[in-house]
Scaffold this active site. Structure first.
Site, PDB file in Angstrom:
ATOM      1  N   ILE A 117       0.864  -1.172   0.000  1.00 20.64           N
ATOM      2  CA  ILE A 117       0.000   0.000   0.000  1.00 20.64           C
ATOM      3  C   ILE A 117       0.904   1.226   0.000  1.00 20.64           C
ATOM      4  O   ILE A 117       2.085   1.137   0.343  1.00 20.64           O
ATOM      5  CB  ILE A 117      -0.968   0.013   1.206  1.00 20.64           C
ATOM      6  CG1 ILE A 117      -0.209  -0.074   2.539  1.00 20.64           C
ATOM      7  CG2 ILE A 117      -1.971  -1.124   1.093  1.00 20.64           C
ATOM      8  CD1 ILE A 117      -1.118  -0.018   3.760  1.00 20.64           C
ATOM      9  N   ASP A 118       0.372   2.366  -0.395  1.00 20.13           N
ATOM     10  CA  ASP A 118       1.180   3.573  -0.535  1.00 20.13           C
ATOM     11  C   ASP A 118       1.767   4.020   0.808  1.00 20.13           C
ATOM     12  O   ASP A 118       1.229   3.704   1.874  1.00 20.13           O
ATOM     13  CB  ASP A 118       0.340   4.716  -1.113  1.00 20.13           C
ATOM     14  CG  ASP A 118      -0.188   4.398  -2.495  1.00 20.13           C
ATOM     15  OD1 ASP A 118       0.486   3.660  -3.226  1.00 20.13           O
ATOM     16  OD2 ASP A 118      -1.281   4.888  -2.842  1.00 20.13           O
ATOM     17  N   ARG A 119       2.835   4.781   0.732  1.00 25.23           N
ATOM     18  CA  ARG A 119       3.528   5.252   1.934  1.00 25.23           C
ATOM     19  C   ARG A 119       2.577   5.946   2.921  1.00 25.23           C
ATOM     20  O   ARG A 119       2.650   5.720   4.123  1.00 25.23           O
ATOM     21  CB  ARG A 119       4.648   6.220   1.536  1.00 25.23           C
ATOM     22  CG  ARG A 119       5.436   6.780   2.728  1.00 25.23           C
ATOM     23  CD  ARG A 119       6.513   7.735   2.273  1.00 25.23           C
ATOM     24  NE  ARG A 119       5.936   8.891   1.593  1.00 25.23           N
ATOM     25  CZ  ARG A 119       6.657   9.847   1.018  1.00 25.23           C
ATOM     26  NH1 ARG A 119       7.986   9.749   1.010  1.00 25.23           N
ATOM     27  NH2 ARG A 119       6.084  10.869   0.431  1.00 25.23           N
TER      28      ARG A 119
ATOM     29  N   ARG B 106      -7.670   6.047  -5.161  1.00 21.28           N
ATOM     30  CA  ARG B 106      -7.372   7.474  -5.325  1.00 21.28           C
ATOM     31  C   ARG B 106      -7.760   7.954  -6.722  1.00 21.28           C
ATOM     32  O   ARG B 106      -8.357   9.021  -6.884  1.00 21.28           O
ATOM     33  CB  ARG B 106      -5.884   7.722  -5.050  1.00 21.28           C
ATOM     34  CG  ARG B 106      -5.487   7.351  -3.627  1.00 21.28           C
ATOM     35  CD  ARG B 106      -3.983   7.247  -3.449  1.00 21.28           C
ATOM     36  NE  ARG B 106      -3.340   8.545  -3.613  1.00 21.28           N
ATOM     37  CZ  ARG B 106      -2.027   8.705  -3.643  1.00 21.28           C
ATOM     38  NH1 ARG B 106      -1.218   7.654  -3.538  1.00 21.28           N
ATOM     39  NH2 ARG B 106      -1.516   9.912  -3.780  1.00 21.28           N
TER      40      ARG B 106
END
Length: 302
Positions: free
Chosen positions: A138-140, A239
């Protein structure tokens, strides 16, 4: 050295050589490609060129890419919020700001560094030394559930479930605006953004099918608290999809959400529920990651 050869597609006609190569080699940044051009590692029709060169359809490009030097990834004693663990898998609640696996500019402080300390040598090796145990990410600045595998058997099993879209992945998010429908499905292909390689976009021509199911949990004056369940798992899927219907995530500066007075670190997105068939027992396991404090505080303020 690795040598790559390319032919120029029509849509690349008259593009700068560095931009063209960035489109052809998705994993390399333009700054790195420009460095290679300066070091005369790029040839067009057998001759070295300058960075200002604009390509033509009849051009033949040769790119000498140096062998990658992989840094040593060291175990680090970083506390982990463990949601589930046994001898085959571990599920952790990733905090905001933590990168999942090492990459350029992030060789320490990652989830992999922490897992290597906690698990020792008990991590699957399928994804190599840079991503031991990692089957998805998953994104930072996205928080929540991430599963890692402790052996190759578990890795193959979880990876197959990801590929077949049978893993349950429910995210909670706060987005701008009020959604008209309480529930909905966004079925729009996602691919690399045509001009900004750091972004993804709805791409009808070159994108891969992407499906997100959303449900409104609560609405405020100017924001909606939603649950998004992934049917597929494309990069930045939630997103991009929420932005595509006019409701970008609160705090998401990459996908140009409206500026707010809230002091946030990236998008308000949390991987809350993760469900999978256990690779050894075949039984369904579901793990729930509690909302982080910043997220709960935002909901109270709203």
């Amino acid at each position: 050295m690795n040598e790559f050869r390319f032919e120029i597609r029509e849509e690349m006609e008259d593009e700068r050589i560095d931009k063209c190569l960035a489109m052809l080699i998705d994993s390399l940044s333009r700054s790195f490609i420009q460095k290679m051009i300066r070091e005369e590692a790029v040839r067009v029709n057998g001759e070295t060129v300058k960075g200002s060169y604009r390509v033509r359809t009849e051009d033949r490009i040769e790119f000498l890419l140096p062998d990658a030097v992989k840094p040593d990834i060291a175990p680090e004693n970083i506390p982990l919020d463990i949601l589930y663990e046994d001898r085959d898998v571990i599920v952790v609640n990733k905090p905001k700001g933590m990168v999942v696996h090492p990459a350029a500019g992030h060789y320490s402080g990652t989830l992999v560094n922490a897992l290597m300390y906690h698990c020792g040598s008990d991590l699957s090796g399928i994804n190599g030394v840079m991503r031991p145990g990692i089957v998805h990410r998953i994104d930072r600045d996205t928080t929540g559930s991430v599963i890692a595998c402790k052996n190759d058997m578990a890795h193959y099993c979880i990876a197959a479930q990801l590929k077949e879209h049978t893993i349950t992945r429910k995210y909670h998010a706060i987005c701008h605006g009020l959604l008209k429908e309480e529930k909905g499905i966004i079925d729009r292909p996602i691919g690399r953004h045509p001009t900004d390689r750091k972004k993804m976009a709805v791409n009808e021509k070159n994108g891969k099918r992407a499906v997100t199911h959303y449900q409104v949990l609560k609405q405020f004056d100017h924001f909606s608290y939603v649950q998004c369940e992934l049917e597929t798992g494309r990069t930045h899927q939630i997103r991009v999809h929420m932005t595509s219907i006019g409701h970008p995530l609160l705090g998401d500066e990459v996908y140009t959400g409206p500026k707010t007075s809230f002091r946030l670190q990236g998008q308000t997105l949390h991987a809350k529920t993760l469900g999978f068939l256990h690779p050894a027992t075949g039984k369904y396991v579901e793990v729930d990651a509690p909302l982080p404090e910043y997220f709960k505080h935002l909901l109270e303020v709203l």
